[in-house]
Design a protein around this motif. Sequence first.
Motif, PDB file in Angstrom:
ATOM      1  N   ALA A   2       0.843  -1.188   0.000  1.00  0.00           N
ATOM      2  CA  ALA A   2       0.000   0.000   0.000  1.00  0.00           C
ATOM      3  C   ALA A   2       0.883   1.245   0.000  1.00  0.00           C
ATOM      4  O   ALA A   2       2.028   1.208   0.446  1.00  0.00           O
ATOM      5  CB  ALA A   2      -0.892   0.003   1.241  1.00  0.00           C
ATOM      6  N   TYR A   3       0.347   2.341  -0.463  1.00  0.00           N
ATOM      7  CA  TYR A   3       1.127   3.581  -0.526  1.00  0.00           C
ATOM      8  C   TYR A   3       1.617   4.017   0.858  1.00  0.00           C
ATOM      9  O   TYR A   3       2.627   4.696   0.983  1.00  0.00           O
ATOM     10  CB  TYR A   3       0.325   4.705  -1.183  1.00  0.00           C
ATOM     11  CG  TYR A   3      -0.762   5.276  -0.312  1.00  0.00           C
ATOM     12  CD1 TYR A   3      -0.498   6.364   0.517  1.00  0.00           C
ATOM     13  CD2 TYR A   3      -2.036   4.723  -0.291  1.00  0.00           C
ATOM     14  CE1 TYR A   3      -1.485   6.890   1.342  1.00  0.00           C
ATOM     15  CE2 TYR A   3      -3.009   5.241   0.524  1.00  0.00           C
ATOM     16  CZ  TYR A   3      -2.747   6.325   1.334  1.00  0.00           C
ATOM     17  OH  TYR A   3      -3.715   6.838   2.136  1.00  0.00           O
ATOM     18  N   PHE A   4       0.929   3.599   1.907  1.00  0.00           N
ATOM     19  CA  PHE A   4       1.287   4.017   3.259  1.00  0.00           C
ATOM     20  C   PHE A   4       2.146   2.977   3.994  1.00  0.00           C
ATOM     21  O   PHE A   4       2.410   3.119   5.177  1.00  0.00           O
ATOM     22  CB  PHE A   4       0.036   4.310   4.094  1.00  0.00           C
ATOM     23  CG  PHE A   4      -0.949   3.174   4.124  1.00  0.00           C
ATOM     24  CD1 PHE A   4      -0.771   2.108   4.989  1.00  0.00           C
ATOM     25  CD2 PHE A   4      -2.047   3.177   3.290  1.00  0.00           C
ATOM     26  CE1 PHE A   4      -1.668   1.053   5.022  1.00  0.00           C
ATOM     27  CE2 PHE A   4      -2.960   2.128   3.316  1.00  0.00           C
ATOM     28  CZ  PHE A   4      -2.769   1.075   4.186  1.00  0.00           C
ATOM     29  N   SER A   5       2.600   1.942   3.287  1.00  0.00           N
ATOM     30  CA  SER A   5       3.390   0.876   3.911  1.00  0.00           C
ATOM     31  C   SER A   5       4.703   1.407   4.477  1.00  0.00           C
ATOM     32  O   SER A   5       5.363   2.253   3.867  1.00  0.00           O
ATOM     33  CB  SER A   5       3.723  -0.218   2.896  1.00  0.00           C
ATOM     34  OG  SER A   5       2.570  -0.872   2.466  1.00  0.00           O
ATOM     35  N   ASN A   6       5.069   0.886   5.635  1.00  0.00           N
ATOM     36  CA  ASN A   6       6.378   1.150   6.223  1.00  0.00           C
ATOM     37  C   ASN A   6       7.284  -0.009   5.833  1.00  0.00           C
ATOM     38  O   ASN A   6       6.900  -1.166   5.956  1.00  0.00           O
ATOM     39  CB  ASN A   6       6.284   1.222   7.746  1.00  0.00           C
ATOM     40  CG  ASN A   6       5.508   2.421   8.208  1.00  0.00           C
ATOM     41  OD1 ASN A   6       5.703   3.519   7.725  1.00  0.00           O
ATOM     42  ND2 ASN A   6       4.608   2.215   9.149  1.00  0.00           N
ATOM     43  N   SER A  19      -4.300  -3.527   4.569  1.00  0.00           N
ATOM     44  CA  SER A  19      -5.300  -2.781   3.797  1.00  0.00           C
ATOM     45  C   SER A  19      -6.627  -3.528   3.800  1.00  0.00           C
ATOM     46  O   SER A  19      -6.664  -4.740   3.568  1.00  0.00           O
ATOM     47  CB  SER A  19      -4.860  -2.622   2.340  1.00  0.00           C
ATOM     48  OG  SER A  19      -3.690  -1.872   2.254  1.00  0.00           O
ATOM     49  N   SER A  34      -7.649   0.182   7.543  1.00  0.00           N
ATOM     50  CA  SER A  34      -6.314   0.018   6.958  1.00  0.00           C
ATOM     51  C   SER A  34      -5.278   0.728   7.811  1.00  0.00           C
ATOM     52  O   SER A  34      -5.592   1.672   8.529  1.00  0.00           O
ATOM     53  CB  SER A  34      -6.284   0.604   5.539  1.00  0.00           C
ATOM     54  OG  SER A  34      -7.178  -0.063   4.692  1.00  0.00           O
ATOM     55  N   SER A  73       7.396  -7.932  -4.937  1.00  0.00           N
ATOM     56  CA  SER A  73       7.016  -6.618  -4.421  1.00  0.00           C
ATOM     57  C   SER A  73       7.696  -6.285  -3.099  1.00  0.00           C
ATOM     58  O   SER A  73       7.853  -5.118  -2.760  1.00  0.00           O
ATOM     59  CB  SER A  73       5.503  -6.539  -4.212  1.00  0.00           C
ATOM     60  OG  SER A  73       4.816  -6.731  -5.416  1.00  0.00           O
ATOM     61  N   LYS A  77      12.362  -4.809   0.148  1.00  0.00           N
ATOM     62  CA  LYS A  77      11.792  -3.883   1.125  1.00  0.00           C
ATOM     63  C   LYS A  77      11.789  -4.409   2.553  1.00  0.00           C
ATOM     64  O   LYS A  77      11.829  -3.623   3.495  1.00  0.00           O
ATOM     65  CB  LYS A  77      10.368  -3.517   0.718  1.00  0.00           C
ATOM     66  CG  LYS A  77      10.322  -2.715  -0.568  1.00  0.00           C
ATOM     67  CD  LYS A  77       8.905  -2.330  -0.922  1.00  0.00           C
ATOM     68  CE  LYS A  77       8.932  -1.325  -2.031  1.00  0.00           C
ATOM     69  NZ  LYS A  77       8.441  -1.750  -3.259  1.00  0.00           N
TER      70      LYS A  77
END
Length: 92
Positions: A2-6, A19, A34, A73, A77
């Motif tokens: 998600a765009y807000f992932s740490n 999410s 989320s 993905s 990360k």
Amino acid sequence: PAYFSNYGIGHVMVAAPGSDIISTVPGNKWQSMSGTSMATPLVAGSIARGLGAGFGPEKAIAKMMDTSLRSDSWKSKVKAGGTIQLVDYLRD
């Protein structure tokens, strides 16, 4: 992710779903939510299952990471290279 992932391969061990997680809310209701507030309990629950099965903390963490679902993905990360599996990872 998600765009807000740490994330950060040197700081985050494993990814967890965060999410659109169905959660309980006041008034005996359910709501889709989320964020890290949704992902963190999934990781904590995964570790608790290992501890409850008699694993020490290090083995519970290692088992969670070893059985993570690898993903392109996430491979650059998070340390485990994937997300926790919401299945019974206690079997050898």
